[in-house]
Scaffold this motif. Sequence first.
Motif, PDB file in Angstrom:
ATOM      1  N   MET A 189       0.760  -1.189  -0.187  1.00  0.00           N
ATOM      2  CA  MET A 189      -0.058  -0.139  -0.217  1.00  0.00           C
ATOM      3  C   MET A 189       1.000   1.395   0.095  1.00  0.00           C
ATOM      4  SD  MET A 189      -0.428   1.358   3.509  1.00  0.00           S
ATOM      5  CE  MET A 189      -1.392   2.693   2.889  1.00  0.00           C
ATOM      6  N   PHE A 190       2.045   1.222   0.260  1.00  0.00           N
ATOM      7  CA  PHE A 190       2.809   2.578   0.373  1.00  0.00           C
ATOM      8  C   PHE A 190       3.785   2.754  -0.947  1.00  0.00           C
ATOM      9  CE2 PHE A 190       6.438   5.008   2.109  1.00  0.00           C
ATOM     10  CZ  PHE A 190       5.650   6.486   2.347  1.00  0.00           C
ATOM     11  N   TYR A 191       4.909   1.656  -1.179  1.00  0.00           N
ATOM     12  CA  TYR A 191       5.803   1.867  -2.059  1.00  0.00           C
ATOM     13  C   TYR A 191       4.985   2.035  -3.380  1.00  0.00           C
ATOM     14  CZ  TYR A 191       9.167   0.080   1.610  1.00  0.00           C
ATOM     15  OH  TYR A 191       9.862   0.171   2.706  1.00  0.00           O
ATOM     16  N   GLY A 192       5.402   3.042  -4.063  1.00  0.00           N
ATOM     17  CA  GLY A 192       4.700   3.560  -5.588  1.00  0.00           C
ATOM     18  C   GLY A 192       3.732   4.553  -5.322  1.00  0.00           C
ATOM     19  N   PHE A 233      -0.257  10.667  -0.585  1.00  0.00           N
ATOM     20  CA  PHE A 233      -0.641  11.263   0.582  1.00  0.00           C
ATOM     21  C   PHE A 233      -0.239  12.545   0.893  1.00  0.00           C
ATOM     22  CE2 PHE A 233       0.303   6.567   1.055  1.00  0.00           C
ATOM     23  CZ  PHE A 233      -1.096   6.065   0.955  1.00  0.00           C
ATOM     24  N   GLU A 234      -1.113  13.435   1.001  1.00  0.00           N
ATOM     25  CA  GLU A 234      -0.805  14.827   1.231  1.00  0.00           C
ATOM     26  C   GLU A 234      -0.459  15.298   2.556  1.00  0.00           C
ATOM     27  OE1 GLU A 234      -3.684  17.298  -0.896  1.00  0.00           O
ATOM     28  OE2 GLU A 234      -3.467  16.250  -2.621  1.00  0.00           O
ATOM     29  N   THR A 235      -1.170  14.449   3.536  1.00  0.00           N
ATOM     30  CA  THR A 235      -0.912  14.901   4.970  1.00  0.00           C
ATOM     31  C   THR A 235      -0.845  13.507   5.687  1.00  0.00           C
ATOM     32  OG1 THR A 235      -3.501  14.762   5.501  1.00  0.00           O
ATOM     33  CG2 THR A 235      -2.503  17.066   4.627  1.00  0.00           C
ATOM     34  N   LEU A 236      -0.394  13.541   6.878  1.00  0.00           N
ATOM     35  CA  LEU A 236      -0.301  12.439   7.889  1.00  0.00           C
ATOM     36  C   LEU A 236      -1.691  11.851   7.878  1.00  0.00           C
ATOM     37  CD1 LEU A 236       2.490  13.374  10.291  1.00  0.00           C
ATOM     38  CD2 LEU A 236       2.440  11.756   8.246  1.00  0.00           C
ATOM     39  N   ASP A 237      -2.660  12.552   8.253  1.00  0.00           N
ATOM     40  CA  ASP A 237      -3.868  12.059   8.227  1.00  0.00           C
ATOM     41  C   ASP A 237      -4.420  11.381   7.067  1.00  0.00           C
ATOM     42  OD1 ASP A 237      -4.418  13.335  10.641  1.00  0.00           O
ATOM     43  OD2 ASP A 237      -5.162  15.244   9.772  1.00  0.00           O
ATOM     44  N   ASP A 238      -4.174  11.724   5.852  1.00  0.00           N
ATOM     45  CA  ASP A 238      -4.489  10.646   4.718  1.00  0.00           C
ATOM     46  C   ASP A 238      -3.568   9.665   4.792  1.00  0.00           C
ATOM     47  OD1 ASP A 238      -6.064  12.862   3.855  1.00  0.00           O
ATOM     48  OD2 ASP A 238      -4.351  13.874   2.227  1.00  0.00           O
ATOM     49  N   LEU A 239      -2.599   9.612   5.329  1.00  0.00           N
ATOM     50  CA  LEU A 239      -1.581   8.259   5.299  1.00  0.00           C
ATOM     51  C   LEU A 239      -2.289   7.420   6.463  1.00  0.00           C
ATOM     52  CD1 LEU A 239       0.717   6.431   4.783  1.00  0.00           C
ATOM     53  CD2 LEU A 239       2.018   7.815   6.327  1.00  0.00           C
ATOM     54  N   GLU A 240      -2.567   7.957   7.590  1.00  0.00           N
ATOM     55  CA  GLU A 240      -3.289   7.366   8.653  1.00  0.00           C
ATOM     56  C   GLU A 240      -4.560   6.642   8.444  1.00  0.00           C
ATOM     57  OE1 GLU A 240      -4.666   7.874  13.148  1.00  0.00           O
ATOM     58  OE2 GLU A 240      -3.879   9.640  12.113  1.00  0.00           O
ATOM     59  N   LYS A 241      -5.502   7.361   7.531  1.00  0.00           N
ATOM     60  CA  LYS A 241      -6.669   6.688   6.878  1.00  0.00           C
ATOM     61  C   LYS A 241      -6.388   5.529   6.077  1.00  0.00           C
ATOM     62  CE  LYS A 241      -9.239  11.096   7.386  1.00  0.00           C
ATOM     63  NZ  LYS A 241      -9.843  12.261   6.612  1.00  0.00           N
ATOM     64  N   ALA A 242      -5.280   5.596   5.135  1.00  0.00           N
ATOM     65  CA  ALA A 242      -4.746   4.561   4.308  1.00  0.00           C
ATOM     66  C   ALA A 242      -4.555   3.453   4.990  1.00  0.00           C
ATOM     67  CB  ALA A 242      -3.889   5.129   3.399  1.00  0.00           C
ATOM     68  N   MET A 243      -3.784   3.606   6.143  1.00  0.00           N
ATOM     69  CA  MET A 243      -3.123   2.636   7.103  1.00  0.00           C
ATOM     70  C   MET A 243      -4.444   2.049   7.661  1.00  0.00           C
ATOM     71  SD  MET A 243      -0.074   4.553   8.338  1.00  0.00           S
ATOM     72  CE  MET A 243       0.503   2.987   9.649  1.00  0.00           C
ATOM     73  N   HIS A 244      -5.451   2.543   8.232  1.00  0.00           N
ATOM     74  CA  HIS A 244      -6.566   1.975   8.824  1.00  0.00           C
ATOM     75  C   HIS A 244      -7.193   1.193   7.598  1.00  0.00           C
ATOM     76  CE1 HIS A 244      -6.412   3.473  12.782  1.00  0.00           C
ATOM     77  NE2 HIS A 244      -5.962   4.664  12.426  1.00  0.00           N
ATOM     78  N   LYS A 245      -7.541   1.707   6.759  1.00  0.00           N
ATOM     79  CA  LYS A 245      -8.330   0.990   5.599  1.00  0.00           C
ATOM     80  C   LYS A 245      -7.580  -0.321   5.305  1.00  0.00           C
ATOM     81  CE  LYS A 245     -10.200   1.750   0.922  1.00  0.00           C
ATOM     82  NZ  LYS A 245     -10.305   2.638  -0.128  1.00  0.00           N
ATOM     83  N   TYR A 246      -6.033  -0.362   5.060  1.00  0.00           N
ATOM     84  CA  TYR A 246      -5.494  -1.455   4.749  1.00  0.00           C
ATOM     85  C   TYR A 246      -5.424  -2.449   5.912  1.00  0.00           C
ATOM     86  CZ  TYR A 246      -1.562  -4.506   3.226  1.00  0.00           C
ATOM     87  OH  TYR A 246      -1.148  -5.771   2.772  1.00  0.00           O
ATOM     88  N   ILE A 247      -5.462  -2.034   7.034  1.00  0.00           N
ATOM     89  CA  ILE A 247      -5.235  -2.848   8.109  1.00  0.00           C
ATOM     90  C   ILE A 247      -6.554  -3.869   8.158  1.00  0.00           C
ATOM     91  CG2 ILE A 247      -5.294  -3.238  10.568  1.00  0.00           C
ATOM     92  CD1 ILE A 247      -3.350  -1.032  10.740  1.00  0.00           C
TER      93      ILE A 247
END
Length: 75
Positions: A24-27, A32-46
């Motif tokens: 989900m991250f490499y490439g 992800f424009e903000t850390l909140d966007d990254l956090e949401k993507a991580m929750h979705k991936y988990i």
Amino acid sequence: MSRKGNCYDNCVIEIFFGTMKNEMFYGHEYEFETLDDLEKAMHKYISYYSNQRIITKLKGLTPIKYRHQSLNNVI
């Protein structure tokens, strides 16, 4: 826990984080424009990883289907 200097107790989580970064991250780092966007993507991936991801070792089932199958065989 293992003694200081041994990483055996971290093996499972290290494998998970490595898989998460590869899938989900490499490439996609610049999406992800903000850390909140990254956090949401991580929750979705988990959630995806725990509930919907098809795993070969589980006979091609998702973790949820495999757990339900195991529970139905016990009861």
